[in-house]
Design an enzyme around this catalytic site. Structure first.
Site, mmCIF file in Angstrom:
data_model
loop_
_atom_site.group_PDB
_atom_site.id
_atom_site.type_symbol
_atom_site.label_atom_id
_atom_site.label_comp_id
_atom_site.label_asym_id
_atom_site.label_seq_id
_atom_site.Cartn_x
_atom_site.Cartn_y
_atom_site.Cartn_z
ATOM 1 N N ASP A 19 3.052 -49.787 -9.295
ATOM 2 C CA ASP A 19 3.088 -50.013 -10.067
ATOM 3 C C ASP A 19 3.594 -51.252 -11.083
ATOM 4 O O ASP A 19 4.262 -51.204 -12.592
ATOM 5 C CB ASP A 19 3.504 -48.779 -11.590
ATOM 6 C CG ASP A 19 2.656 -47.643 -11.059
ATOM 7 O OD1 ASP A 19 1.434 -47.415 -10.985
ATOM 8 O OD2 ASP A 19 3.039 -46.308 -11.054
ATOM 9 N N GLU A 226 -6.850 -45.243 -16.310
ATOM 10 C CA GLU A 226 -5.418 -45.403 -17.393
ATOM 11 C C GLU A 226 -4.991 -46.512 -16.354
ATOM 12 O O GLU A 226 -5.574 -47.811 -15.857
ATOM 13 C CB GLU A 226 -3.772 -44.346 -16.029
ATOM 14 C CG GLU A 226 -4.474 -44.502 -14.412
ATOM 15 C CD GLU A 226 -3.992 -43.444 -13.336
ATOM 16 O OE1 GLU A 226 -3.059 -42.938 -14.293
ATOM 17 O OE2 GLU A 226 -3.849 -43.484 -11.648
HETATM 18 O O1 FUB Z 1 2.622 -44.037 -10.204
HETATM 19 C C1 FUB Z 1 3.068 -42.654 -11.516
HETATM 20 C C2 FUB Z 1 1.099 -43.195 -11.607
HETATM 21 O O2 FUB Z 1 0.331 -43.554 -11.079
HETATM 22 C C3 FUB Z 1 1.547 -44.317 -13.041
HETATM 23 O O3 FUB Z 1 1.706 -44.291 -13.802
HETATM 24 C C4 FUB Z 1 -0.186 -44.409 -13.212
HETATM 25 O O4 FUB Z 1 -0.633 -45.904 -13.689
HETATM 26 C C5 FUB Z 1 -0.678 -44.275 -11.480
HETATM 27 O O5 FUB Z 1 -0.415 -45.622 -10.375
#
Ligand code: FUB
Length: 328
Positions: A19, A226
């Site tokens: 991320d 997301e």
């Molecule tokens: O790393 C945890 C979660 O997985 C992140 O918040 C999302 O964007 C995905 O990458």
């Protein structure tokens, strides 16, 4: 530079990182990633496998240079309101202060977004006592515009709980829209000058197709899932994000930071692992994509590694699609 041997390789190998939010502060590239850990948590759609407990800050002296790990800069035990899962963070600079924005579950298991501050880009960061009032869900990305207005983009489906906030309150049974209905969009909230609170009510962003029609929830190749990121190129706002179930990073553009944003195309084709998450940054006169995949861990989904490569625009401002395994 197109064949830089550091492109599409893990930037560090002594820890797992994911991320990545990349920024240039004081002329240097800083990367604010999640820190993936070894554990036996079950893997499920709730995201229990992403059981992170702290943040490290990384920096690069130059493109292709060595990556420095500045060590642990914030730990779960020091955040009074948070109970678990320090997911994708971002950072911003304003008021001579560096702000680290991060999501975590509160003591009721509800994702909120918190902030921690430091006088140095590499931390350590001191968390605020409580999460940002009115914040919810995950994946904050903070964009500071040329006029110093700051906007936070956030939200994620499934484990990120965005479906549960459609009424404005947290509804544990909240589900996403029917496939034939408009998809849920990311949320934007302008930050107050103190960068610690929202100026007004968070608003949902509309992402539309070339005819101005909202993308539908069933359009999994294009709809928002997301990991939002906002950058500006030639005076246009570019909102990029993960499509989740179809594992792509795609983008949409607008003349207004609140949207609506018009869908444009794919930035990054699927990487190894379920999640895909990115940031886009200009360094000197070039643009770079930071992302993660699971190649270093041999495909273990909760043990990811941050990588980067160059990102290019066509003359009309379209971003050229990157296949990280075909273009080294
Ligand atoms: O790393 C945890 C979660 O997985 C992140 O918040 C999302 O964007 C995905 O990458």
């Amino acid at each position: 530079m197109a064949n830089n041997p550091k492109f599409n390789e893990p930037i560090v190998t002594h820890i797992f990182t994911a991320d990545p939010s990349a920024h240039v502060f004081d002329g240097k590239l800083y990367i604010y990633p999640s820190h993936d850990l070894e554990h036996d948590e079950p893997s499920n759609d709730n995201g229990d496998q992403y059981k992170m407990e702290d943040y490290h800050v990384l920096s690069l002296d130059d493109i292709g240079g060595e990556c420095v790990d500045h060590g642990e800069v914030l730990h779960l035990r020091d955040i009074p309101w948070a109970s678990k899962q320090l997911w994708a963070p971002d950072a911003a600079h304003k008021n001579d202060t560096y702000y680290l924005f991060f999501p975590a579950r509160d003591h009721e298991g509800i994702f909120r977004i918190g902030v921690a501050t430091s006088k140095k880009p590499e931390g350590p960061f001191k968390p605020e006592e409580n999460y940002i009032p009115g914040s919810f869900s995950i994946d904050p990305a903070v964009f500071v515009d040329e006029d110093e207005s700051a906007y936070m983009y956030f939200g994620g489906l499934w484990g990120g709980q965005l479906e549960k906030w459609q009424t404005g309150d947290f509804r544990p049974d909240g589900e996403g829209p029917d496939p034939s209905e408009p998809a849920l969009g990311p949320i934007v909230a302008e930050l107050n000058d103190d960068m610690l609170s929202f100026k007004g009510e968070p608003k949902e962003i509309s992402i539309v197709d070339e005819n101005g029609n909202p993308l539908l929830a069933g359009d999994e190749d294009r709809r928002y899932f997301e990991g939002p990121w906002l950058h500006k190129y030639n005076d246009l706002y570019y909102l990029s994000y993960s499509t989740g179930t179809t594992h792509k990073i795609v983008y949409a553009t607008s003349e207004n930071p609140y949207g609506p944003f018009e869908y444009k195309g794919t930035i990054l084709t699927p990487v190894s692992g379920w999640t895909t998450h990115h940031s886009i940054v200009q360094y000197k006169d070039k643009w770079y994509l930071f992302y993660h995949d699971c190649s270093l861990s041999g495909g273990v989904d909760h043990k990811r590694s941050v990588k980067y490569t160059e990102l290019n625009y066509d003359q009309d401002g379209r971003i050229q699609t990157i296949n990280p395994y075909g273009d080294k």
